[in-house]
Scaffold this motif. Structure first.
Motif, mmCIF file in Angstrom:
data_model
loop_
_atom_site.group_PDB
_atom_site.id
_atom_site.type_symbol
_atom_site.label_atom_id
_atom_site.label_comp_id
_atom_site.label_asym_id
_atom_site.label_seq_id
_atom_site.Cartn_x
_atom_site.Cartn_y
_atom_site.Cartn_z
ATOM 1 N N LYS A 135 17.452 42.406 31.438
ATOM 2 C CA LYS A 135 18.117 42.345 30.045
ATOM 3 C C LYS A 135 19.871 42.043 30.172
ATOM 4 N N PRO A 136 20.206 40.943 29.966
ATOM 5 C CA PRO A 136 21.867 40.643 30.230
ATOM 6 C C PRO A 136 22.423 41.611 29.042
ATOM 7 N N ALA A 137 23.497 42.268 29.699
ATOM 8 C CA ALA A 137 24.562 43.145 28.870
ATOM 9 C C ALA A 137 25.935 42.327 28.588
ATOM 10 N N ALA A 138 26.176 41.291 29.403
ATOM 11 C CA ALA A 138 27.319 40.569 28.943
ATOM 12 C C ALA A 138 27.693 39.382 29.799
ATOM 13 N N ILE A 139 28.274 38.461 29.570
ATOM 14 C CA ILE A 139 28.559 37.186 30.365
ATOM 15 C C ILE A 139 30.186 37.482 30.864
ATOM 16 N N LEU A 140 30.461 37.463 32.013
ATOM 17 C CA LEU A 140 31.677 37.594 32.752
ATOM 18 C C LEU A 140 32.232 36.411 33.194
ATOM 19 N N LEU A 141 33.395 35.783 32.855
ATOM 20 C CA LEU A 141 33.948 34.399 33.241
ATOM 21 C C LEU A 141 35.017 34.879 34.039
ATOM 22 N N THR A 142 34.876 34.137 35.401
ATOM 23 C CA THR A 142 36.017 34.512 36.182
ATOM 24 C C THR A 142 37.336 33.684 35.823
ATOM 25 N N HIS A 143 36.989 32.532 35.265
ATOM 26 C CA HIS A 143 37.943 31.497 34.654
ATOM 27 C C HIS A 143 36.923 30.355 33.866
ATOM 28 N N ALA A 144 37.736 29.745 33.078
ATOM 29 C CA ALA A 144 37.065 28.951 32.184
ATOM 30 C C ALA A 144 37.224 27.178 32.509
ATOM 31 N N HIS A 145 37.014 26.952 33.901
ATOM 32 C CA HIS A 145 36.876 25.573 34.258
ATOM 33 C C HIS A 145 35.417 25.144 33.908
ATOM 34 N N LEU A 205 40.450 42.332 37.981
ATOM 35 C CA LEU A 205 41.583 42.333 38.784
ATOM 36 C C LEU A 205 42.518 40.719 38.534
ATOM 37 N N GLU A 206 43.505 40.748 37.780
ATOM 38 C CA GLU A 206 44.137 39.424 37.714
ATOM 39 C C GLU A 206 44.450 38.800 38.984
ATOM 40 N N THR A 207 43.780 37.598 39.217
ATOM 41 C CA THR A 207 43.992 36.622 40.405
ATOM 42 C C THR A 207 44.309 35.162 40.287
ATOM 43 N N PRO A 208 45.348 35.184 39.466
ATOM 44 C CA PRO A 208 45.856 33.665 39.071
ATOM 45 C C PRO A 208 46.056 33.028 40.206
ATOM 46 N N GLY A 209 46.128 31.575 39.952
ATOM 47 C CA GLY A 209 46.755 30.559 41.043
ATOM 48 C C GLY A 209 45.753 29.499 41.166
ATOM 49 N N HIS A 210 44.571 29.406 41.172
ATOM 50 C CA HIS A 210 43.606 28.516 41.018
ATOM 51 C C HIS A 210 43.795 27.969 39.565
ATOM 52 N N SER A 211 43.715 29.029 38.437
ATOM 53 C CA SER A 211 43.875 28.654 37.238
ATOM 54 C C SER A 211 44.815 29.998 36.567
ATOM 55 N N PRO A 212 45.512 29.782 35.444
ATOM 56 C CA PRO A 212 46.491 30.560 35.065
ATOM 57 C C PRO A 212 45.810 32.048 34.734
ATOM 58 N N GLY A 213 44.469 31.886 34.296
ATOM 59 C CA GLY A 213 43.755 33.274 33.867
ATOM 60 C C GLY A 213 42.390 33.455 34.594
ATOM 61 N N SER A 214 42.856 33.125 36.102
ATOM 62 C CA SER A 214 41.693 33.738 36.944
ATOM 63 C C SER A 214 41.654 34.996 37.167
ATOM 64 N N ILE A 215 40.450 35.799 37.041
ATOM 65 C CA ILE A 215 40.263 37.110 37.327
ATOM 66 C C ILE A 215 39.017 37.437 38.358
ATOM 67 N N SER A 216 39.040 38.250 38.706
ATOM 68 C CA SER A 216 38.091 38.777 39.938
ATOM 69 C C SER A 216 37.610 40.185 39.279
ATOM 70 N N PHE A 217 36.132 40.281 39.615
ATOM 71 C CA PHE A 217 35.563 41.457 39.226
ATOM 72 C C PHE A 217 35.160 42.388 40.470
ATOM 73 N N TYR A 218 35.698 43.657 40.450
ATOM 74 C CA TYR A 218 35.379 44.557 41.644
ATOM 75 C C TYR A 218 34.545 45.420 41.380
ATOM 76 N N PHE A 219 33.563 45.642 42.070
ATOM 77 C CA PHE A 219 32.586 46.836 42.002
ATOM 78 C C PHE A 219 32.444 47.583 42.898
ATOM 79 N N GLN A 220 33.491 48.507 43.234
ATOM 80 C CA GLN A 220 33.779 49.194 44.210
ATOM 81 C C GLN A 220 32.638 50.059 44.812
#
Length: 210
Positions: free
Chosen positions: A47-57, A126-141
Motif C-alpha cells: 500500500k503506497p504512502a507517498a511518491i517521492l521525486l528526486t527531481h522533476a525531469h 538532502l539538497e543535492t543540486p547540480g544535475h538540476s536546481p531542485g535535485s534532492i536525495s533521500f537518505y534512509f540511515q
C-alpha cells in the motif's frame, strides 16, 4: 526495510519501491509504465504512502499521475522545481521530443535539509543540486541506503548541460552530502546499477582530484 529496483521507460529510469513489514511503501521516481508499478504492488500486496521525486525531469515523473490517482497518495518535490511537473519545457519532455509529459503540481514542496516522517517511514531529505536546481536525495540511515536520483551513478555523475545544471555545484553536492555517509551505504541511482559510497570514493573517475 526492503527495496526493489524497477527500471521504467525508454531511458530505463530506476523507480525504487521501499517497503516495511506492514506492507506500506514509498515510491521513488516512477518514470513511466505505471502498469509495471501496479503489477509489483499487487504482487507484494503493498500500500503506497507517498511518491517521492528526486527531481522533476520527464523521465522521472511519467507515471506520477496514474499512481497518484489510483492510490490517492501525496507527491513530494523540491520547491525549486514546483512548476516543472506541469510544464513540458521545464521538465525537458518537449526538448527531447518525448511528447508532452505532465502531471499535476506536487502536494508537498520541500526545501532545505530536513528529517521527514511519512507514515511509518523516517528519513532525511538532502539538497543535492547540480544535475538540476531542485535535485534532492533521500537518505534512509537505518536501512543504510540513499536514493540519489541523477546526482551519483556507478562510475559516473549526472549530466549538467541541461537548464539549471552546474558541474561545480553537483561535485560539491556529492562531496558534502553523499560521500560523508558511511562507506557501506548503498547508493540507489536514478539510472544503472546500485553502487556503494565506498566504491564511488575508490573508483569513480569524476570524483578524483576534486
Amino acid at each position: 526495510m526492503e527495496w526493489y529496483q524497477l527500471p521504467l521507460g525508454p531511458l530505463q529510469t530506476n523507480c525504487y519501491i521501499l517497503s516495511n513489514r506492514n506492507n506500506s511503501c514509498l515510491i521513488i521516481d516512477p518514470g513511466e509504465e505505471a502498469e509495471k508499478v501496479f503489477r509489483y504492488l499487487n504482487q507484494k500486496k503493498l500500500k503506497p504512502a507517498a511518491i517521492l521525486l528526486t527531481h522533476a525531469h520527464f523521465d522521472h515523473i511519467g507515471a506520477v499521475e496514474p499512481i497518484r490517482a489510483k492510490y490517492s497518495v501525496p507527491v513530494y518535490l523540491h520547491t525549486q522545481e514546483k512548476k516543472w511537473l506541469t510544464d513540458p519545457v521545464l521538465n525537458g519532455s518537449r526538448l527531447f521530443g518525448m511528447g508532452e509529459v505532465k502531471a499535476e503540481p506536487a502536494d508537498y514542496l520541500l526545501s532545505g535539509n530536513q528529517d521527514l516522517s511519512i507514515g511509518e517511514f523516517t528519513f532525511t531529505v538532502l539538497e543535492t543540486p547540480g544535475h538540476s536546481p531542485g535535485s534532492i536525495s533521500f537518505y534512509f540511515q537505518e536501512a543504510g541506503l540513499v536514493a540519489s536520483g541523477d546526482a551519483l551513478f556507478q562510475g559516473s555523475i549526472g549530466r549538467t548541460d541541461l537548464p539549471g545544471g552546474s558541474h561545480e555545484t553537483l561535485l560539491k553536492s556529492i562531496h558534502k552530502k553523499l560521500l560523508v555517509m558511511p562507506e557501506e551505504t548503498l547508493v540507489l541511482s536514478g539510472h544503472g546499477p546500485v553502487t556503494t559510497i565506498r566504491q564511488e570514493m575508490d573508483s569513480n573517475p569524476f570524483l578524483n582530484g576534486f
